[in-house]
Design a protein around this motif. Sequence first.
Motif, PDB file in Angstrom:
ATOM      1  N   PRO A  44      49.616  40.734  25.283  1.00  0.00           N
ATOM      2  CA  PRO A  44      49.608  42.026  25.977  1.00  0.00           C
ATOM      3  C   PRO A  44      51.022  42.465  26.349  1.00  0.00           C
ATOM      4  CG  PRO A  44      49.005  40.283  27.473  1.00  0.00           C
ATOM      5  CD  PRO A  44      49.113  39.643  26.118  1.00  0.00           C
ATOM      6  N   GLY A  45      51.192  43.770  26.541  1.00  0.00           N
ATOM      7  CA  GLY A  45      52.480  44.301  26.926  1.00  0.00           C
ATOM      8  C   GLY A  45      52.727  44.154  28.420  1.00  0.00           C
ATOM      9  N   PRO A  46      53.970  44.378  28.855  1.00  0.00           N
ATOM     10  CA  PRO A  46      54.308  44.240  30.276  1.00  0.00           C
ATOM     11  C   PRO A  46      53.471  45.126  31.187  1.00  0.00           C
ATOM     12  CG  PRO A  46      56.282  44.448  28.933  1.00  0.00           C
ATOM     13  CD  PRO A  46      55.134  44.729  28.036  1.00  0.00           C
ATOM     14  N   LEU A  47      53.200  46.369  30.759  1.00  0.00           N
ATOM     15  CA  LEU A  47      52.448  47.294  31.604  1.00  0.00           C
ATOM     16  C   LEU A  47      51.027  46.796  31.847  1.00  0.00           C
ATOM     17  CD1 LEU A  47      52.509  49.957  33.122  1.00  0.00           C
ATOM     18  CD2 LEU A  47      51.769  51.116  31.027  1.00  0.00           C
ATOM     19  N   GLU A  48      50.399  46.260  30.815  1.00  0.00           N
ATOM     20  CA  GLU A  48      49.038  45.733  30.978  1.00  0.00           C
ATOM     21  C   GLU A  48      49.021  44.545  31.940  1.00  0.00           C
ATOM     22  OE1 GLU A  48      45.386  43.874  28.249  1.00  0.00           O
ATOM     23  OE2 GLU A  48      47.219  44.633  27.293  1.00  0.00           O
ATOM     24  N   VAL A  49      50.020  43.695  31.840  1.00  0.00           N
ATOM     25  CA  VAL A  49      50.100  42.536  32.726  1.00  0.00           C
ATOM     26  C   VAL A  49      50.331  42.977  34.170  1.00  0.00           C
ATOM     27  CG1 VAL A  49      51.432  40.466  33.287  1.00  0.00           C
ATOM     28  CG2 VAL A  49      50.894  40.992  30.905  1.00  0.00           C
ATOM     29  N   VAL A  50      51.200  43.955  34.362  1.00  0.00           N
ATOM     30  CA  VAL A  50      51.456  44.470  35.709  1.00  0.00           C
ATOM     31  C   VAL A  50      50.195  45.091  36.297  1.00  0.00           C
ATOM     32  CG1 VAL A  50      52.732  46.205  37.027  1.00  0.00           C
ATOM     33  CG2 VAL A  50      53.920  44.785  35.347  1.00  0.00           C
ATOM     34  N   ASN A  51      49.425  45.802  35.480  1.00  0.00           N
ATOM     35  CA  ASN A  51      48.171  46.401  35.958  1.00  0.00           C
ATOM     36  C   ASN A  51      47.188  45.326  36.422  1.00  0.00           C
ATOM     37  OD1 ASN A  51      48.987  49.046  35.513  1.00  0.00           O
ATOM     38  ND2 ASN A  51      48.235  49.074  33.396  1.00  0.00           N
ATOM     39  N   VAL A  52      47.101  44.239  35.671  1.00  0.00           N
ATOM     40  CA  VAL A  52      46.231  43.126  36.076  1.00  0.00           C
ATOM     41  C   VAL A  52      46.724  42.521  37.387  1.00  0.00           C
ATOM     42  CG1 VAL A  52      45.412  40.825  35.460  1.00  0.00           C
ATOM     43  CG2 VAL A  52      45.540  42.604  33.713  1.00  0.00           C
ATOM     44  N   MET A  53      48.040  42.368  37.521  1.00  0.00           N
ATOM     45  CA  MET A  53      48.609  41.822  38.738  1.00  0.00           C
ATOM     46  C   MET A  53      48.284  42.708  39.940  1.00  0.00           C
ATOM     47  SD  MET A  53      52.606  40.871  39.506  1.00  0.00           S
ATOM     48  CE  MET A  53      52.793  40.307  37.807  1.00  0.00           C
ATOM     49  N   ARG A  55      45.789  44.817  40.211  1.00  0.00           N
ATOM     50  CA  ARG A  55      44.343  44.739  40.463  1.00  0.00           C
ATOM     51  C   ARG A  55      43.988  43.485  41.242  1.00  0.00           C
ATOM     52  NH1 ARG A  55      41.354  43.607  35.237  1.00  0.00           N
ATOM     53  NH2 ARG A  55      41.778  41.473  35.903  1.00  0.00           N
ATOM     54  N   GLU A  56      44.565  42.346  40.859  1.00  0.00           N
ATOM     55  CA  GLU A  56      44.306  41.094  41.563  1.00  0.00           C
ATOM     56  C   GLU A  56      44.845  41.141  42.991  1.00  0.00           C
ATOM     57  OE1 GLU A  56      42.706  38.016  40.425  1.00  0.00           O
ATOM     58  OE2 GLU A  56      41.890  39.648  39.215  1.00  0.00           O
ATOM     59  N   ALA A  57      45.986  41.816  43.161  1.00  0.00           N
ATOM     60  CA  ALA A  57      46.556  41.946  44.506  1.00  0.00           C
ATOM     61  C   ALA A  57      45.687  42.823  45.394  1.00  0.00           C
ATOM     62  CB  ALA A  57      47.971  42.514  44.419  1.00  0.00           C
ATOM     63  N   GLN A  58      45.132  43.869  44.827  1.00  0.00           N
ATOM     64  CA  GLN A  58      44.282  44.780  45.602  1.00  0.00           C
ATOM     65  C   GLN A  58      42.983  44.116  46.029  1.00  0.00           C
ATOM     66  OE1 GLN A  58      43.981  48.114  42.913  1.00  0.00           O
ATOM     67  NE2 GLN A  58      45.781  49.153  43.776  1.00  0.00           N
ATOM     68  N   THR A  59      42.441  43.256  45.177  1.00  0.00           N
ATOM     69  CA  THR A  59      41.209  42.549  45.545  1.00  0.00           C
ATOM     70  C   THR A  59      41.474  41.404  46.523  1.00  0.00           C
ATOM     71  OG1 THR A  59      41.404  41.039  43.652  1.00  0.00           O
ATOM     72  CG2 THR A  59      40.165  43.095  43.316  1.00  0.00           C
ATOM     73  N   GLY A  60      42.731  41.003  46.642  1.00  0.00           N
ATOM     74  CA  GLY A  60      43.089  39.909  47.541  1.00  0.00           C
ATOM     75  C   GLY A  60      43.103  38.539  46.880  1.00  0.00           C
ATOM     76  N   GLU A  61      42.617  38.456  45.641  1.00  0.00           N
ATOM     77  CA  GLU A  61      42.559  37.161  44.954  1.00  0.00           C
ATOM     78  C   GLU A  61      43.958  36.598  44.709  1.00  0.00           C
ATOM     79  OE1 GLU A  61      40.025  35.157  43.890  1.00  0.00           O
ATOM     80  OE2 GLU A  61      38.727  36.418  45.116  1.00  0.00           O
ATOM     81  N   TYR A 231      49.370  36.019  36.730  1.00  0.00           N
ATOM     82  CA  TYR A 231      49.528  34.990  37.767  1.00  0.00           C
ATOM     83  C   TYR A 231      50.831  34.222  37.586  1.00  0.00           C
ATOM     84  CZ  TYR A 231      45.174  35.337  40.344  1.00  0.00           C
ATOM     85  OH  TYR A 231      44.172  35.760  41.186  1.00  0.00           O
ATOM     86  N   ALA A 232      51.224  33.998  36.333  1.00  0.00           N
ATOM     87  CA  ALA A 232      52.484  33.293  36.085  1.00  0.00           C
ATOM     88  C   ALA A 232      53.670  34.101  36.606  1.00  0.00           C
ATOM     89  CB  ALA A 232      52.646  33.020  34.596  1.00  0.00           C
ATOM     90  N   LEU A 233      53.694  35.390  36.317  1.00  0.00           N
ATOM     91  CA  LEU A 233      54.801  36.230  36.772  1.00  0.00           C
ATOM     92  C   LEU A 233      54.824  36.365  38.289  1.00  0.00           C
ATOM     93  CD1 LEU A 233      54.845  39.089  34.094  1.00  0.00           C
ATOM     94  CD2 LEU A 233      56.440  37.183  34.347  1.00  0.00           C
ATOM     95  N   ALA A 234      53.654  36.543  38.889  1.00  0.00           N
ATOM     96  CA  ALA A 234      53.588  36.658  40.344  1.00  0.00           C
ATOM     97  C   ALA A 234      54.106  35.381  41.010  1.00  0.00           C
ATOM     98  CB  ALA A 234      52.163  36.947  40.789  1.00  0.00           C
ATOM     99  N   PHE A 235      53.736  34.251  40.452  1.00  0.00           N
ATOM    100  CA  PHE A 235      54.177  32.973  41.020  1.00  0.00           C
ATOM    101  C   PHE A 235      55.680  32.790  40.845  1.00  0.00           C
ATOM    102  CE2 PHE A 235      54.332  28.249  41.087  1.00  0.00           C
ATOM    103  CZ  PHE A 235      53.844  28.085  42.364  1.00  0.00           C
ATOM    104  N   ILE A 236      56.208  33.207  39.679  1.00  0.00           N
ATOM    105  CA  ILE A 236      57.645  33.106  39.434  1.00  0.00           C
ATOM    106  C   ILE A 236      58.418  33.948  40.440  1.00  0.00           C
ATOM    107  CG2 ILE A 236      59.484  33.747  37.817  1.00  0.00           C
ATOM    108  CD1 ILE A 236      57.581  32.915  35.553  1.00  0.00           C
TER     109      ILE A 236
END
Length: 259
Positions: A44-53, A55-61, A231-236
């Motif tokens: 996936p491209g960077p934008l798709e990964v950021v969108n997932v990040m 979304r996960e942040a908004q749900t609190g997961e 999750y990898a990028l957020a953790f980094i």
Amino acid sequence: MLQAAKSPAERIKLGRIGWSLISLGMLVAIWELASLIAASRYLPGPLEVVNVMIREAQTGELWTNISATLIRVAFSFVVAMFIGSAIGLSLGRYPGADRFFDSWLIFFLNLPALVIIVLCYIWFGLTEVAAITAVAINKIPNVAVTMREGARSLSKDLDEMAQVYRLGWWKTLRHVTIPQLAPYFAAAARSGLALVWKIVLVVEAFGRSDGVGHQLNIAFQLFDVPMILAYALAFIVVVQIIEMAILQPIMARANKWRR
């Protein structure tokens, strides 16, 4: 008013920041180009990964799992630094103990982390105690080796000076011993934290029900590459913030006394 000229240190710092931003921008551009060429859901491209990040942040997961991982990292790190430092200082100060236990250190340094994790889960069950113990055991030998070298490098001349001036054990420890050991402790902490991050993720993937490692394991089973990268990028990002805000200032302060 004339603007004051920037010091060489400030110019170097700004230059490094600029080059880092350019380098990261180039990496993102190459990533985007590769995803367009591959045209695959497995890249996936960077934008798709950021969108997932997002979304996960908004749900609190995202925050829940990162927090769980950070707590395990903190406990494992403290245990490993305390026990490893005690062992390393003892071996460095007592040559007989060092000769006897050196083979033990070599054994545990070469024991695969995966073996320790599996054994701890078998012996203690799928518990937090087993997870933290497994991570700490993997890190203790590294801390012990570094602190042993620090203990060996302690200046005998400074010790004799402290005895001549009758500083006492507390002032000697505070003003003579600790300043000499501080760079070794800071180096062990910095390298140790980098190792602990990685091992905690493996521990979580094997036997925990939360944490970044657990989420990566679920995403792997679903072949959800955007989730893995998010999750990898957020953790980094979190690790880099801790590195710059905490570890680098500690390293600078630990080496400040050196000329």
